[in-house]
Motif scaffolding. Structure first.
Motif, PDB file in Angstrom:
ATOM      1  N   HIS A  35     -18.362  -2.591   0.615  1.00  0.00           N
ATOM      2  CA  HIS A  35     -17.063  -2.866   1.204  1.00  0.00           C
ATOM      3  C   HIS A  35     -16.138  -1.702   0.879  1.00  0.00           C
ATOM      4  N   LEU A  36     -15.625  -1.064   1.909  1.00  0.00           N
ATOM      5  CA  LEU A  36     -14.755   0.094   1.691  1.00  0.00           C
ATOM      6  C   LEU A  36     -13.486  -0.305   0.946  1.00  0.00           C
ATOM      7  N   MET A  37     -13.003  -1.508   1.182  1.00  0.00           N
ATOM      8  CA  MET A  37     -11.952  -2.081   0.347  1.00  0.00           C
ATOM      9  C   MET A  37     -12.641  -3.170  -0.469  1.00  0.00           C
ATOM     10  N   GLN A  43      -9.762  -6.661  -4.155  1.00  0.00           N
ATOM     11  CA  GLN A  43      -8.517  -6.061  -3.676  1.00  0.00           C
ATOM     12  C   GLN A  43      -8.128  -6.628  -2.314  1.00  0.00           C
ATOM     13  N   GLY A  44      -9.119  -6.890  -1.472  1.00  0.00           N
ATOM     14  CA  GLY A  44      -8.840  -7.463  -0.163  1.00  0.00           C
ATOM     15  C   GLY A  44      -8.278  -8.864  -0.254  1.00  0.00           C
ATOM     16  N   LEU A 100     -13.241  -7.446   6.008  1.00  0.00           N
ATOM     17  CA  LEU A 100     -13.186  -6.188   5.257  1.00  0.00           C
ATOM     18  C   LEU A 100     -14.145  -5.178   5.874  1.00  0.00           C
ATOM     19  N   ASN A 156     -12.150  -0.242  -8.734  1.00  0.00           N
ATOM     20  CA  ASN A 156     -11.813  -0.966  -7.511  1.00  0.00           C
ATOM     21  C   ASN A 156     -10.438  -0.559  -6.989  1.00  0.00           C
ATOM     22  N   LEU A 201     -10.889   2.742  -5.207  1.00  0.00           N
ATOM     23  CA  LEU A 201     -11.565   2.539  -3.920  1.00  0.00           C
ATOM     24  C   LEU A 201     -10.610   1.965  -2.889  1.00  0.00           C
ATOM     25  N   ALA A 202      -9.776   1.022  -3.295  1.00  0.00           N
ATOM     26  CA  ALA A 202      -8.834   0.407  -2.356  1.00  0.00           C
ATOM     27  C   ALA A 202      -7.711   1.367  -1.973  1.00  0.00           C
ATOM     28  N   TYR A 257      -9.915   5.815  -1.627  1.00  0.00           N
ATOM     29  CA  TYR A 257     -11.230   6.024  -1.019  1.00  0.00           C
ATOM     30  C   TYR A 257     -11.635   4.836  -0.157  1.00  0.00           C
ATOM     31  N   GLY A 258     -10.710   4.367   0.673  1.00  0.00           N
ATOM     32  CA  GLY A 258     -10.948   3.202   1.524  1.00  0.00           C
ATOM     33  C   GLY A 258     -11.623   3.513   2.840  1.00  0.00           C
ATOM     34  N   THR A 259     -12.008   4.781   3.041  1.00  0.00           N
ATOM     35  CA  THR A 259     -12.734   5.152   4.255  1.00  0.00           C
ATOM     36  C   THR A 259     -13.976   5.944   3.859  1.00  0.00           C
TER      37      THR A 259
END
Length: 109
Positions: free
Chosen positions: A35-37, A41-42, A52, A71, A74-75, A78-80
């Motif tokens: 999961h990119l997010m 966090q989502g 997500l 996390n 990443l959120a 680096y969410g892409t």
């Protein structure tokens, strides 16, 4: 008298396309969903898990991403997939892991 029908059992399976890791581009028998997010966090932002964004990664790349980044990182940063690919450490890891056989157990620190 028995009917002469072609033997269709078992039915031939169509050739499956090989699975390819989104980071290292290696063909692999299995992919893990990244999961990119991050899910935690989502949820804080009120996003349902099924909504997500995610990509398929090989086990080595997925393990590297989660041992390298928190996390929150990443959120936030680096969410892409492109943001992950642009990170210098990820680039070095991907260049190294591309040379490893897919069946080799990769240890990530």
């Amino acid at each position: 008298m028995a009917r002469k029908t072609p033997n269709t059992w078992p039915s031939p399976r169509p050739e499956a396309e090989p699975l390819v890791c989104a980071l290292c581009q290696r063909e692999t028998p299995t992919l893990t969903e990244h999961h990119l997010m991050p899910i935690s966090q989502g949820r804080r932002k009120g996003i349902k898990v099924q909504d997500l964004p995610s990509v398929g990664l090989c086990a080595a790349c997925h393990n590297y991403v989660h041992t390298t980044f928190s996390n929150a990182d990443l959120a936030g940063f680096y969410g892409t997939l492109e943001a992950l690919q642009d990170h210098e450490g990820v680039q070095k890891f991907v260049n190294w892991v591309k040379k490893q056989p897919i069946g080799k157990a990769v240890k990530v620190k």
